[in-house]
Design an enzyme around this catalytic site. Structure first.
Site, PDB file in Angstrom:
ATOM      1  N   PRO A 122       0.807  -1.219   0.000  1.00 56.14           N
ATOM      2  CA  PRO A 122       0.000   0.000   0.000  1.00 56.14           C
ATOM      3  C   PRO A 122       0.842   1.274   0.000  1.00 56.14           C
ATOM      4  O   PRO A 122       1.658   1.495   0.897  1.00 56.14           O
ATOM      5  CB  PRO A 122      -0.836  -0.110   1.271  1.00 56.14           C
ATOM      6  N   GLU A 123       0.675   2.075  -1.020  1.00 56.38           N
ATOM      7  CA  GLU A 123       1.260   3.413  -1.078  1.00 56.38           C
ATOM      8  C   GLU A 123       0.089   4.387  -0.967  1.00 56.38           C
ATOM      9  O   GLU A 123      -1.024   3.978  -0.639  1.00 56.38           O
ATOM     10  CB  GLU A 123       2.061   3.585  -2.382  1.00 56.38           C
TER      11      GLU A 123
END
Length: 271
Positions: free
Chosen positions: A2-3
């Site tokens: 997850p960014e």
DNA sequence: ACTGGCTCCTGAGGGC
DNA sequence: TGCCCTCAGGAGCCAG
């Protein structure tokens, strides 16, 4: 992994489910995340109503009158909103139970994530206080990047992934943004002109906005809090495409390592 | 003040 | 089928 687009996708997914809901219980099955889950989380959160779900960098902030939970998903963390009777699976480390019978469940195989509690302003927490600019806010300007980079020899890709400078950009979006800006990932940050930072700033905003619109990138198992995958992987120009042809010029995509991270680029499109 | 390298962790995938 | 190895990476931390 997850960014910013993935964390923001999750935020938008869980906010309508839990804002206004009262926490009735906190179940900690495994407190050994990146930092131990503090006992205060389970002590202070019950009876509190969630006022808002905010995001700062890749951190999610669940605000209540008594304080805030700070959640980071690390590499492999997931948040799922589900019914309380859903069977517990491997790596389901934490549940926030709500009065309406729903739960927010944190699952993280690699345990690089964290769940913390602060009774103060969460943005002043040591982990958040020194964070750099939000890339999708107006504060991110070419001039800012230009000035921050003067005199620095580190590679532009590492500069982009430095959260003291700019937040939310991990390996995928650093690679993609640099391709979109036509900048070689190994170029020294301090030797890039203001004009090229103008292009880079625009590229970052465009790449992140598009990824957000697609619900994030699902390479292996990313999904939002309802279990839906993202679709931005279909639009990746360089990431994970070593040996394939550049979608712009046809040259073969190169793979090198920068800062112990896989780095992908087109040597013809990026200088 | 910077910079690069190490570290935590599990699961996937490849070779044999 | 199973075992061992390598790789994946967010970001704090530390040595130089």
């Amino acid at each position: 992994m997850p960014e910013l687009p993935e964390v923001e996708t999750i935020r938008r997914c869980i906010a309508p489910e839990i804002v206004g809901q009262t926490v009735t219980n906190v179940i900690v099955r495994n407190a050994s995340l990146r930092w131990p889950v503090p006992t205060d989380l389970a002590r202070c959160l019950p009876t509190q109503k969630i006022i808002s779900v905010e995001r700062r960098a890749k951190y999610l902030l669940l605000r209540t009158d008594a304080g805030s939970a700070i959640i980071h998903l690390g590499m492999s963390g997931k948040l799922l909103v589900c019914r309380q009777n859903k069977a517990v699976e491997k790596h389901d480390h934490l549940d926030l139970v709500f009065a309406n019978g729903k739960i927010l469940r944190f699952n993280d195989p690699r345990r690089f994530g964290c769940a913390l509690w602060t009774s103060d302003d969460p943005t002043q927490h040591p982990l958040l206080a020194t964070l750099g600019k939000e890339p999708l806010e107006d504060g991110l300007t070419a001039e800012y990047l230009f000035h921050q980079s003067r005199g620095r020899s580190l590679k532009i890709k590492e500069f982009l992934m430095n959260s003291r400078i700019i937040v939310g950009i991990g390996n995928i979006y650093a690679n993609e943004s640099l391709f979109a800006a036509g900048i070689h990932p190994g170029r020294a940050a301090g030797r890039i002109s203001l004009k090229r930072y103008e292009r880079l700033k625009a590229a970052i905003k465009e790449v992140l906005t598009n990824a957000l619109r697609q619900g994030g990138t699902t390479l292996r198992d990313f999904c939002d809090a309802a279990g839906n995958p993202g679709h931005f992987q279909l639009q990746l120009m360089v990431y994970n495409r070593a040996g394939e042809s550049c979608r712009s010029c046809g040259s073969l995509i190169q793979q090198i390592r920068i800062g112990q991270r896989s780095t992908y680029f087109c040597k013809k499109c990026q200088r």
